[in-house]
Structures are given as C-alpha cells and as structure tokens.
Write an enzyme that holds these catalytic residues in place. Structure first.
Site, PDB file in Angstrom:
ATOM      1  N   ARG A 233      32.739 -18.687 -27.285  1.00 60.32           N
ATOM      2  CA  ARG A 233      33.706 -17.615 -27.572  1.00 60.32           C
ATOM      3  C   ARG A 233      35.050 -18.239 -27.916  1.00 60.32           C
ATOM      4  O   ARG A 233      35.493 -19.190 -27.253  1.00 60.32           O
ATOM      5  CB  ARG A 233      33.890 -16.694 -26.354  1.00 60.32           C
ATOM      6  N   GLU A 262      38.169 -11.841 -34.336  1.00 63.03           N
ATOM      7  CA  GLU A 262      37.125 -11.866 -35.373  1.00 63.03           C
ATOM      8  C   GLU A 262      37.205 -10.596 -36.205  1.00 63.03           C
ATOM      9  O   GLU A 262      37.187  -9.504 -35.623  1.00 63.03           O
ATOM     10  CB  GLU A 262      35.750 -12.006 -34.713  1.00 63.03           C
ATOM     11  N   HIS A 282      30.462 -16.210 -36.739  1.00 63.82           N
ATOM     12  CA  HIS A 282      29.751 -15.743 -35.545  1.00 63.82           C
ATOM     13  C   HIS A 282      28.285 -15.393 -35.865  1.00 63.82           C
ATOM     14  O   HIS A 282      27.863 -14.245 -35.739  1.00 63.82           O
ATOM     15  CB  HIS A 282      30.474 -14.527 -34.937  1.00 63.82           C
TER      16      HIS A 282
HETATM   17  N1  LIG Z   1      27.688 -17.698 -31.165  1.00 68.37           N
HETATM   18  C1  LIG Z   1      26.793 -16.813 -30.810  1.00 68.37           C
HETATM   19  O1  LIG Z   1      26.308 -16.038 -31.609  1.00 68.37           O
HETATM   20  C2  LIG Z   1      26.359 -16.784 -29.400  1.00 68.37           C
HETATM   21  C3  LIG Z   1      27.245 -17.051 -28.405  1.00 68.37           C
HETATM   22  N2  LIG Z   1      26.864 -17.009 -27.099  1.00 68.37           N
HETATM   23  C4  LIG Z   1      27.882 -17.328 -26.098  1.00 68.37           C
HETATM   24  O2  LIG Z   1      27.420 -18.396 -25.312  1.00 68.37           O
HETATM   25  C5  LIG Z   1      27.598 -18.086 -23.947  1.00 68.37           C
HETATM   26  C6  LIG Z   1      26.512 -18.749 -23.148  1.00 68.37           C
HETATM   27  O3  LIG Z   1      25.276 -18.127 -23.409  1.00 68.37           O
HETATM   28  P1  LIG Z   1      24.012 -18.395 -22.464  1.00 68.37           P
HETATM   29  O4  LIG Z   1      23.812 -19.840 -22.312  1.00 68.37           O
HETATM   30  O5  LIG Z   1      22.906 -17.571 -22.980  1.00 68.37           O
HETATM   31  O6  LIG Z   1      24.559 -17.789 -21.098  1.00 68.37           O
HETATM   32  P2  LIG Z   1      24.174 -18.253 -19.623  1.00 68.37           P
HETATM   33  O7  LIG Z   1      24.685 -17.208 -18.738  1.00 68.37           O
HETATM   34  O8  LIG Z   1      22.729 -18.617 -19.572  1.00 68.37           O
HETATM   35  O9  LIG Z   1      25.012 -19.588 -19.406  1.00 68.37           O
HETATM   36  C7  LIG Z   1      26.383 -19.616 -19.191  1.00 68.37           C
HETATM   37  C8  LIG Z   1      26.685 -20.790 -18.256  1.00 68.37           C
HETATM   38  O10 LIG Z   1      28.089 -20.955 -18.171  1.00 68.37           O
HETATM   39  C9  LIG Z   1      28.398 -21.305 -16.839  1.00 68.37           C
HETATM   40  N3  LIG Z   1      29.785 -21.053 -16.520  1.00 68.37           N
HETATM   41  C10 LIG Z   1      30.367 -19.901 -16.111  1.00 68.37           C
HETATM   42  N4  LIG Z   1      31.665 -20.107 -15.871  1.00 68.37           N
HETATM   43  C11 LIG Z   1      31.909 -21.406 -16.128  1.00 68.37           C
HETATM   44  C12 LIG Z   1      33.072 -22.210 -16.049  1.00 68.37           C
HETATM   45  N5  LIG Z   1      34.236 -21.724 -15.630  1.00 68.37           N
HETATM   46  N6  LIG Z   1      32.980 -23.517 -16.398  1.00 68.37           N
HETATM   47  C13 LIG Z   1      31.799 -24.039 -16.807  1.00 68.37           C
HETATM   48  N7  LIG Z   1      30.655 -23.320 -16.881  1.00 68.37           N
HETATM   49  C14 LIG Z   1      30.721 -22.023 -16.559  1.00 68.37           C
HETATM   50  C15 LIG Z   1      27.436 -20.476 -16.024  1.00 68.37           C
HETATM   51  O11 LIG Z   1      27.276 -21.000 -14.733  1.00 68.37           O
HETATM   52  C16 LIG Z   1      26.173 -20.552 -16.836  1.00 68.37           C
HETATM   53  O12 LIG Z   1      25.359 -21.620 -16.415  1.00 68.37           O
HETATM   54  C17 LIG Z   1      27.548 -16.554 -23.882  1.00 68.37           C
HETATM   55  O13 LIG Z   1      28.302 -16.071 -22.792  1.00 68.37           O
HETATM   56  C18 LIG Z   1      28.154 -16.157 -25.189  1.00 68.37           C
HETATM   57  O14 LIG Z   1      29.534 -15.971 -25.040  1.00 68.37           O
HETATM   58  C19 LIG Z   1      25.578 -16.743 -26.737  1.00 68.37           C
HETATM   59  C20 LIG Z   1      24.641 -16.453 -27.683  1.00 68.37           C
HETATM   60  C21 LIG Z   1      24.965 -16.413 -29.098  1.00 68.37           C
HETATM   61  O1  LIG Z   2      24.829 -12.875 -27.657  1.00 70.83           O
HETATM   62  C1  LIG Z   2      25.989 -13.261 -27.805  1.00 70.83           C
HETATM   63  O2  LIG Z   2      26.769 -13.501 -26.892  1.00 70.83           O
HETATM   64  C2  LIG Z   2      26.503 -13.451 -29.154  1.00 70.83           C
HETATM   65  O3  LIG Z   2      27.594 -13.958 -29.304  1.00 70.83           O
HETATM   66  C3  LIG Z   2      25.772 -12.916 -30.283  1.00 70.83           C
HETATM   67  O4  LIG Z   2      26.622 -11.945 -30.801  1.00 70.83           O
HETATM   68  P1  LIG Z   2      26.117 -10.890 -31.867  1.00 70.83           P
HETATM   69  O5  LIG Z   2      25.070 -10.077 -31.210  1.00 70.83           O
HETATM   70  O6  LIG Z   2      25.567 -11.699 -32.978  1.00 70.83           O
HETATM   71  O7  LIG Z   2      27.295 -10.093 -32.244  1.00 70.83           O
END
Ligand SMILES: NC(=O)C1=CN([C@@H]2O[C@H](COP(=O)(O)OP(=O)(O)OC[C@H]3O[C@@H](n4cnc5c(N)ncnc54)[C@H](O)[C@@H]3O)[C@@H](O)[C@H]2O)C=CC1
Ligand SMILES: O=C(O)C(=O)COP(=O)(O)O
Length: 529
Positions: A233, A262, A282
C-alpha cells in the site's frame, strides 16, 4: 431475499455464484459513481467492493439495511472497520485468493528494475540497439528484506530463495517457526532488516501502525544503491521522503504498484522522474486466476454471512473462527441465553461482567463472551445487537468485561459462568451443554437448578415451606396457563428455595402481580428466552 450490490469489477465466476442463489438479488454496477452509490446504498443488505470503493462513515450513515461488506481482495484499509463494527456490519474479505498474483507482480517489478527491462524495451521501440547501456544485477546472491511475512510475503520469499537470494524478514506478529519453515531469517527490528537488505520489499497491510512506517529515517538507513519495491500500500511509505532520497541518489531501482493516492497526483508523480522506476496501476491482483479465486471466495463468504452461517474470513468479528467452531454451537447458544437470562433476572445496569469458561471449551472464550454480551445487551437496547457490535456497545455503556478460562472443569466438565456485581450484590448464572448438544442453565445465584434455556420461564424465590407450588399452580391454572416443566433448588432445608417454571405462554403483568402477592413468595420474575 438479500439485495447485494457489487461496486467494482469482479470475475464472472463470483457473479455466477451470486446469481444462482435464489435468495440473492444481485445488482452489478462495477463503474458506479460515488454520488450515485450514496443515493442507493440504503436498499442493499450487502456490498461487494475492491480498492476502488471506500466504505466510509459517510456511506455507512446511509446504509440502513447493510449487514455485510465483502472486500473482494485482502486489504481492508479502504473500509472503516470500527464504524462497521459499531453498526453491527460484518466485514469479510478473501485472504489468500490473490496471493500468487501479488507475489508474481512483485517479482516482475524486481526483475524489471534489476535488468532495466522497461528501459531496454523503450529503447528498442525507439529503434535503438544499445547493449552496453543495459548492464543489470542478479537476484542470485542478494539479501532480500521482506516487511510482512504473511501470504504474499511468504510467496515472495519462496521465489527469491529459488532464485538464489538470502531472505530475511521483519514481521512482529508471526512465530519464528514460520521463518524456519520457509528458510527465512526473522529479524527483531525494522532497522536491522533495512540495514542488511540489498532489496527491500513491502508486504504488510496499511494500518494505523504501518502508515508512514517507511520514511526519511528508514530511507537514510538503507544501503546506498538499494532496490525498493512496494506492492502493498502506498500509505505505508512517506512518498515525499522517497522523492527526496531519490534525488539524493539512494536507489538503484524502484518498483511501485501502489500509491498513497490512486490514481497518483502530481506530488506523487514527481518520483516518476527517476529513470529506473517500474510502475503499474495497482494490478497486483489482476490475473485471471487470482480474480476468479477472489470472486468465488467473496461470493461464498457474503452469502454465508447474509444467511447467518459461519464465515471463515470475518475481518471485524471479535474473535477468530478456528477449527472445531461448529462443535461449540450449543455452547454459543447457551452463552447468549445466559446473558439474556441475567439481564432479565438481575437487571442490565452493571459496570462489570465476568465471563468464566471452563473445560474443553476454554479456548473459545472470545466467541463465548461475544455471545454472552449479545444476549446481555439485546433485552435492554432498542437497536439491533449482534456479535459484531456487542463488544462495542458494552464498551460504550462503560461495562468492563473480565474474561477467565481454565481447561480443568468444575462440577461439570465444560461450564460457562457469568457473574455481575453492583453495590455489593452479586448475581451469577451458569450452565453447560450436555453431550455438547443440549444447553442447560444449571446455576442461578447460589442455587443449583436445571432449566432449559428457551421459551417462557417463571423464576421465583420463596420461603421453603409446603404448599407454595400449589398456590402458584392454582393461579396459573385459573388463567389457563400450562406448565411445561418445573425445577426447584435450595441451599438449606426450611430456608429459601429458588423455583423455575417453564410455561407454554407468557404471563400478564396482572398474573405476575398475583403471584408476587403470595405471602411466601419473595420475588417472582418472568424471563423470556
Ligand atoms: N498490489 C495488490 O494488488 C495487492 C496488495 N496487497 C497488499 O498486501 C498486503 C499483504 O497481503 P497478504 O500477504 O495477503 O496479507 P497477510 O495478512 O497474509 O500478511 C500481512 C502480514 O503483515 C504482517 N504485519 C502486520 N503489521 C506489520 C508491521 N507493523 N510490520 C511488519 N509486518 C506486519 C502481518 O503479521 C502479516 O504476517 C495486503 O494487506 C494488501 O495491502 C495484497 C494483495 C494484492
Ligand atoms: O487485495 C488487495 O489488497 C489488493 O490490493 C487488490 O486490490 P484490488 O482488488 O485489485 O482493488
């Protein structure tokens, strides 16, 4: 019929699931404008969104019928979770469904900037053939620092290790064993991670804690010539500081999929002056595979939530749904009924509520407490109470919740006991579920008793002398009220007894008054569960 509004593009696989459910009325408006959304939201029971649609207080204020917010993805930073919880709206997401999409895009940005692929491509498109300009670096042998070793971070780690990199991670919320399993060294501080890494990549959520977590101080500590990738993010990074450090020549490469705003405004776009920057709008989750999985999962979760079934990815539930949850349904029902019984029997105006859970159900104290609170508050509030908003409403009313749990049983193997006290007077109710299936109230104040926690219950304290039951029976018979069950408990012969009559229908205030006028009756109260 549940009305579901989808406000972002989701895969037809999810739409098909919603469309084929006879209880769902689907409205797919993936390009809906904000003003229009504000106008129509009141008609819907559920909304399914992606990162395009913010679910804010302004929207929720108009969403009178909203029960469920489905985030077709992972990050819920665009959803006002507290406002949803206060209103009893359940927020569900689709963790894990777009993990591979996000992880692969991270690796794509990483290789792009390591080999300057985007620049090489551009030069070819301009008719050039300049091989010496495009010297790059290898991932093999580098130290990759992952911030947030969750689903995406872990998959990035696996891919980087396969490429020959050493992977370290900073994540204060995971056990060290997770690192051991992945062959990733977990470091104790963000500082250590930043100082040791050749490549820093973000994979934590945007929360109050992580907002602006990577700023001037952190950029200063990074190695000169660091590669910095953000597919998590934008808000986690201070983008102004990133621009300053970009100008100072800190970075060898930057890869960004996400931005503080965004689409990015001109202020953010200043970073785009940096030549070795790989950008995408994104699109981490934008693969057919991820979008199919996300849409299927969110459709299933939203339908389950609307129908009151258990959902595994409830973001704002006051507890995590764990394995074995289905097996404690009878205890959850009991918890709710105990809470309701206590308010009706002893009043709801207490400042402290103790929930004690014993036996094999001890690990489920959180959901049990949530159900106790729901039952406790429902009879005294004129707004909808559910397990999502009950803890908030209790807090709002200044009720202090004290929880305790132990695996050893007491008289019963599994037992839930609730105690309230005010002005020195204590009230207690407790119960169990026989064979894990049949809920029973077994304890009221000091008395051991046995009551089915359902229907109409006439509770009375009386002097322990002959003939009292007959007198009550006579009054009820005269008013044509049938007795379905009867239990009596007492502490000591000849003193005070506690009685519970299960009745087939409610008694009127007048009948209750008549019963209260029986000289041996100290107090009679009707409870409806
Ligand atoms: N660019 C995109 O389209 C996408 C972006 N994302 C972003 O990626 C993030 C992570 O996704 P996932 O791995 O699926 O989530 P997840 O919940 O599996 O992993 C997030 C990890 O971050 C850790 N965390 C929380 N606070 C923290 C801190 N202060 N310092 C270090 N680590 C910390 C948590 O303990 C957890 O292990 C989502 O929250 C989302 O914002 C996710 C999917 C797609
Ligand atoms: O799953 C997330 O956190 C993502 O960032 C994906 O975002 P989107 O559903 O592609 O708008």
């Amino acid at each position: 019929m549940y009305r579901v509004l989808v406000t972002d593009h989701i895969s037809s696989r999810g739409l098909d699931i919603l469309n084929s459910d006879p209880e769902i009325d689907l409205d797919y408006q993936p390009e809906i404008r904000w003003e229009e959304l504000l106008e129509i939201i009141q008609d819907y029971h559920a909304i399914i969104t992606r990162s395009r649609t913010p679910v804010t207080e302004e929207l929720l204020e108009r969403a009178d019928n909203l029960k469920v917010v489905g985030r077709a993805g992972v990050g819920v930073d665009n959803v006002d979770l507290e406002a949803c919880s206060r209103r009893g709206i359940l927020v569900v997401n689709a963790p894990g469904a777009n993990t591979v999409g996000a992880a692969e895009l991270t690796i794509a940005h990483l290789y792009t900037v390591l080999r300057r692929l985007h620049l090489a491509h551009e030069s070819m498109m301009n008719g050039e053939w300049d091989r010496k300009r495009f010297m790059g670096e290898e991932l093999d042998g580098k130290v990759v620092g992952i911030i947030g070793l969750g689903n995406v971070g872990s998959q990035v780690a696996i891919r980087c290790k396969a490429a020959g990199a050493t992977v370290i991670a900073y994540d204060p919320y995971i056990p060290r064993e997770k690192g051991d399993r992945l062959g990733v060294e977990i470091v104790d501080t963000l500082e250590e991670l930043i100082k040791r890494s050749d490549i820093v990549t973000l994979h934590c959520p945007l929360t109050e804690e992580t907002r602006g977590m990577i700023g001037a101080k952190e950029f200063e500590m990074m190695k000169d010539g660091v590669y910095f990738i953000n597919c998590a993010r934008g808000g986690i990074v201070d983008e102004d500081a990133m621009y300053e450090y970009m100008k100072k020549g800190k970075f060898a490469g930057i890869g960004l999929d996400v931005f503080g705003k965004e689409p990015p405004d001109d202020r953010i776009r200043r970073i785009f002056e940096f030549p070795n920057i790989s950008l995408s709008p994104h699109i981490g989750a934008n693969t057919y595979e991820s979008q199919d999985k996300v849409a299927i999962k969110i459709a299933q979760q939203v339908i389950a939530a609307l129908k009151g079934q258990f959902v595994e990815a409830a973001v704002n539930a006051p507890f995590t749904v764990t394995e074995g949850f289905e097996n404690i349904k009878a205890f959850l029902l009991l918890a709710e009924r105990l809470g309701s019984f206590l308010t009706q029997y002893a009043g709801g105006n207490f400042k402290e509520l103790n929930v004690e859970v014993r036996g094999s159900i001890a690990e489920h104290i959180k959901p049990i407490t949530a159900y106790v609170l729901k039952g406790f508050l429902e009879p005294i509030l004129d707004r909808p109470v559910n397990i999502i908003n009950a803890p908030f409403l209790a807090k709002e009313r200044g009720i202090n919740i004290v929880e305790s749990s132990r695996e050893e049983g007491l008289v019963f193997k599994d037992f839930i006991k609730i105690t309230v006290s005010q002005n020195g007077r204590e009230h207690v109710v407790g119960g169990t579920a026989f064979y894990g299936q049949i809920p029973k109230i077994m304890l009221v104040d000091g008395y051991w008793i046995d009551i089915d926690p359902e229907g109409v219950i006439l509770m009375f304290e009386n002097k322990d002398v002959p003939g009292v039951i007959a007198k009550i029976g006579e009054i009820l018979a005269r008013h044509n009220i049938n007795i379905a069950g009867f239990r009596l408990g007492r502490l000591e012969k000849g003193k005070i007894a506690l009685g519970a009559l299960q009745l087939d229908e409610k008694v009127s205030d007048a009948v209750l008054e008549e019963i209260n006028e029986i000289p041996e009756i100290l107090k009679a109260k009707q409870i409806i569960l």
